[in-house]
Design a protein around this motif. Sequence first.
Motif, mmCIF file in Angstrom:
data_model
loop_
_atom_site.group_PDB
_atom_site.id
_atom_site.type_symbol
_atom_site.label_atom_id
_atom_site.label_comp_id
_atom_site.label_asym_id
_atom_site.label_seq_id
_atom_site.Cartn_x
_atom_site.Cartn_y
_atom_site.Cartn_z
ATOM 1 N N ASN A 147 19.987 22.324 116.733
ATOM 2 C CA ASN A 147 20.897 22.811 115.460
ATOM 3 C C ASN A 147 20.753 22.294 114.453
ATOM 4 O O ASN A 147 21.598 22.363 113.335
ATOM 5 C CB ASN A 147 22.457 23.158 115.874
ATOM 6 N N PHE A 148 19.977 21.211 114.235
ATOM 7 C CA PHE A 148 19.476 20.669 112.804
ATOM 8 C C PHE A 148 18.725 21.714 112.130
ATOM 9 O O PHE A 148 17.870 22.692 112.730
ATOM 10 C CB PHE A 148 18.740 19.507 112.930
ATOM 11 N N SER A 149 18.634 21.576 110.876
ATOM 12 C CA SER A 149 17.913 22.732 110.010
ATOM 13 C C SER A 149 16.712 21.604 109.526
ATOM 14 O O SER A 149 16.710 20.599 109.382
ATOM 15 C CB SER A 149 18.724 22.986 108.984
ATOM 16 N N LEU A 150 15.633 22.493 109.304
ATOM 17 C CA LEU A 150 14.368 21.907 108.828
ATOM 18 C C LEU A 150 14.116 22.788 107.685
ATOM 19 O O LEU A 150 14.422 23.866 107.481
ATOM 20 C CB LEU A 150 13.125 22.086 109.647
ATOM 21 N N THR A 151 13.752 21.773 106.600
ATOM 22 C CA THR A 151 13.480 22.391 105.131
ATOM 23 C C THR A 151 12.140 21.978 104.629
ATOM 24 O O THR A 151 11.513 20.661 105.041
ATOM 25 C CB THR A 151 14.542 22.049 104.040
ATOM 26 N N ASN A 152 11.422 22.776 104.108
ATOM 27 C CA ASN A 152 9.948 22.367 103.629
ATOM 28 C C ASN A 152 10.075 21.531 102.160
ATOM 29 O O ASN A 152 10.760 21.825 101.273
ATOM 30 C CB ASN A 152 9.202 23.851 103.188
ATOM 31 N N HIS A 153 9.478 20.486 102.356
ATOM 32 C CA HIS A 153 9.736 19.475 101.600
ATOM 33 C C HIS A 153 8.367 18.987 100.652
ATOM 34 O O HIS A 153 7.960 17.824 100.274
ATOM 35 C CB HIS A 153 10.446 18.173 102.090
ATOM 36 N N SER A 154 7.311 20.094 100.954
ATOM 37 C CA SER A 154 6.012 19.789 100.420
ATOM 38 C C SER A 154 5.152 19.213 101.647
ATOM 39 O O SER A 154 5.596 18.600 102.510
ATOM 40 C CB SER A 154 5.860 19.099 99.113
ATOM 41 N N TRP A 155 3.832 19.537 101.235
ATOM 42 C CA TRP A 155 2.903 18.881 102.367
ATOM 43 C C TRP A 155 2.910 17.746 102.513
ATOM 44 O O TRP A 155 2.990 17.058 103.552
ATOM 45 C CB TRP A 155 1.651 19.769 102.162
ATOM 46 N N SER A 156 2.799 16.691 101.169
ATOM 47 C CA SER A 156 2.580 15.306 101.121
ATOM 48 C C SER A 156 3.519 14.817 100.413
ATOM 49 O O SER A 156 3.171 13.333 99.960
ATOM 50 C CB SER A 156 1.033 15.034 100.995
ATOM 51 N N ALA A 157 4.432 15.395 99.874
ATOM 52 C CA ALA A 157 5.532 14.904 98.988
ATOM 53 C C ALA A 157 4.950 14.475 97.764
ATOM 54 O O ALA A 157 5.247 13.478 97.200
ATOM 55 C CB ALA A 157 6.112 13.565 99.587
ATOM 56 N N GLN A 158 4.032 15.158 97.326
ATOM 57 C CA GLN A 158 3.216 15.170 96.050
ATOM 58 C C GLN A 158 4.122 15.558 94.803
ATOM 59 O O GLN A 158 4.836 16.437 94.863
ATOM 60 C CB GLN A 158 2.032 15.860 96.173
ATOM 61 N N PHE A 199 13.223 25.449 100.672
ATOM 62 C CA PHE A 199 12.401 24.349 100.157
ATOM 63 C C PHE A 199 13.069 23.562 99.457
ATOM 64 O O PHE A 199 14.105 23.865 98.442
ATOM 65 C CB PHE A 199 11.355 24.969 99.271
ATOM 66 N N THR A 200 12.845 22.382 99.341
ATOM 67 C CA THR A 200 13.429 21.393 98.637
ATOM 68 C C THR A 200 12.191 20.472 97.935
ATOM 69 O O THR A 200 11.460 19.798 98.668
ATOM 70 C CB THR A 200 14.395 20.369 99.230
ATOM 71 N N ALA A 201 11.943 20.495 96.502
ATOM 72 C CA ALA A 201 11.024 19.852 95.840
ATOM 73 C C ALA A 201 10.968 18.107 95.787
ATOM 74 O O ALA A 201 12.259 17.735 96.028
ATOM 75 C CB ALA A 201 11.115 20.037 94.408
ATOM 76 N N PRO A 202 10.046 17.463 96.368
ATOM 77 C CA PRO A 202 9.997 15.945 96.479
ATOM 78 C C PRO A 202 10.510 15.340 95.009
ATOM 79 O O PRO A 202 9.846 15.900 93.853
ATOM 80 C CB PRO A 202 8.444 15.588 96.907
ATOM 81 N N SER A 203 11.328 14.463 95.081
ATOM 82 C CA SER A 203 11.859 13.645 94.015
ATOM 83 C C SER A 203 12.280 14.519 92.938
ATOM 84 O O SER A 203 12.317 14.210 91.591
ATOM 85 C CB SER A 203 10.758 12.835 93.362
ATOM 86 N N ASN A 204 13.016 15.777 93.094
ATOM 87 C CA ASN A 204 13.296 16.471 92.151
ATOM 88 C C ASN A 204 12.319 17.202 91.016
ATOM 89 O O ASN A 204 12.660 17.287 89.864
ATOM 90 C CB ASN A 204 14.649 16.209 91.600
#
Length: 666
Positions: A147-158, A199-204
């Motif tokens: 029951n943790f959630s997973l979010t797309n944070h981009s393929w390689s944190a680019q 989705f959460t963008a890497p480094s905003n």
Amino acid sequence: MKKITYFLFLVSSFVYSQGVSSGLFFSQEEAGSSNFKKVIITFDAAPTKVNVNKAFYKYDKEFAFSFDLDDGLVGQYRVAMPMFNGGTVIYKDGNTPNYPGLFYTDGTGNNIPFSATLNVNMNLINKNANPVSNMNEFMLKNSYVKNFSLTNHSWSAQNQFTAPGFNSDPAIRDQQILFQITENYKKLKETLGVKVPNFTAPSNDPLYDPITIGLVESGYLKLVNNINNPGNEFGHSPNRYAEYWSTKKALGLSRDFDTWKDNTITRTARDFDFINTLLATAKLESNQHLWITLGTHRINLGEPETTNGGSMRYKSFKWVMEGLESNYGRYGADNMWMATIDAVYGYLKCVEKSSIVQSQNGSTVTLSIDFSEVDAEFREHSLSLLIDADTNITNIEYEGFDDYSHAINYKNLGNANALINIAYKPVYENAVTGRLGALVAVENLETTKSQTDLDTAQPLVSALRNGSYKYSLQARIDRVIVTPGAIVMQIDFGRSINGYELIYPWNSFTNTGIGVTVGSKLTNLSSTTSIQSGIDIEITAAFENYDANFSGVEGDPLANFPYEAERDCFKTLNGLTSTLRLTNLDETKLYDFTAFCSRNFIGTGTEITINGEKVVVGHKNNKYTLVSIANVVPNAGGILDIHIKGTGTNNVYGFLNILQITEKNP
């Protein structure tokens, strides 16, 4: 707003067959099943008034608290998962077996574990069993099941696409950003069998904003955090009230990584002053409900380590999480809903979009609840209802819900008042989590080989729809040898560097960490199910050194043990015997021993002798052959000696990579 064209081909019927593996896993009839559910309330007399109100937050909590863990780091799994759910917490300074978990209640007496969101870059996810930096695929799957959630944070944190070295052409940059999002989405779905549309963008990075907004408007994404366009319909502001965020497209919610980071945490009551201040302020506001969203990166760091921005030492993380439980969870005011961002948002939308039709027949009132306007791809459809009537409630029954609970005489307001919690998984989520839960249970069984985990895995697999996916999992169960009442201990021999040494509950007999000389010792061996056995193992005749030339490859599906354990070994002295002594064995038990011995080009074979029984294995280029000695009775005093030596005439070295010990009843 910038207009971007995307070439995304969506086939609506595909939803019925996507999953961890190919194949249909729920029917068209199930997919189109009714969203109408019922709550049937019986009173001691026909009521003339029954007020039904939807609680603003699930479980009628005063405020919501969401916590994010960025980048899918392995320490998050080894610390947060067992700390929240209960289990063995593993951090850099050691481990804590049997941690009890952290909970709030559902308002009816049931404990609910804390949860968090893992923001994941699939390009960084490890394949091996003992990852050093980022989680492996099993950890991701198990996190979702727990029951943790997973979010797309981009393929390689680019991120920072305008920095030197990146292509300055905006069109090319936009395609690179689109790839980062869609490739990670695809890999998450391949690994989990679950669509992850958040989705959460890497480094905003604000350059992601127009792309993600376009994907939201096309329906490809649903929730996007940290959009950098304050004031518009997508949100992003320091506002901490749910009323503001529930009106925003794609949420856009800001996550605070500054309030709790290691150089701001004092490990005193002051760390919670900001929550108390926000709660006091919210009470002064009209119809405003507090929603706190914090986050961090590393949470497993040791006390001597210095942390960078947005990380915590383990003891700091433990302090603030236990403080949440003691102040606002089950041991405190119990006024906090500790839930993930998508869970809170999903509940708010259930409140907004669901409808309730109330009917009465004498002393029975039926609530027919329609969720058909709620997004069918939410992980859960749920409501908490507050009942206020003028006669006493005697019984509550449910139709169509997977999960429900109630408390009559809620808050001591009398038996005419109740809190009712209802929830169910929509058809798609129910199907994919059933498959994923079964897969995780089977993979766990293959590691522990315990009766308890067999008893967990078998009914989950049996409940699956007939087909190749179910049959393949059943075949994997059938290959696992489980001895009822037994405990299994696994010992890894070899190097003590990253990539060669397995963590708890494996027992690592390493060259530098423990030693190869007489007197080197492991105490209180751990079982695969984290039971402390009390058994010790000690070198009484020395090995020469470690070795690490193995012909196997990482990820081999036929391998008997993790690659990190198989790839290195202890080497005996040329022509001599090395001896391991086991002590504190139970003289009323029997012991089975299985060894894996391998070296890619030195020597011929390895001979192992226990209590006069001898086995020999050709270790040269060995990848799959194991040797076993079964039903060994300990000597007086609970002692057994294990002798290892090489065979042949030249380079008479013996090698020991792995020793598995099974303690069982006669």
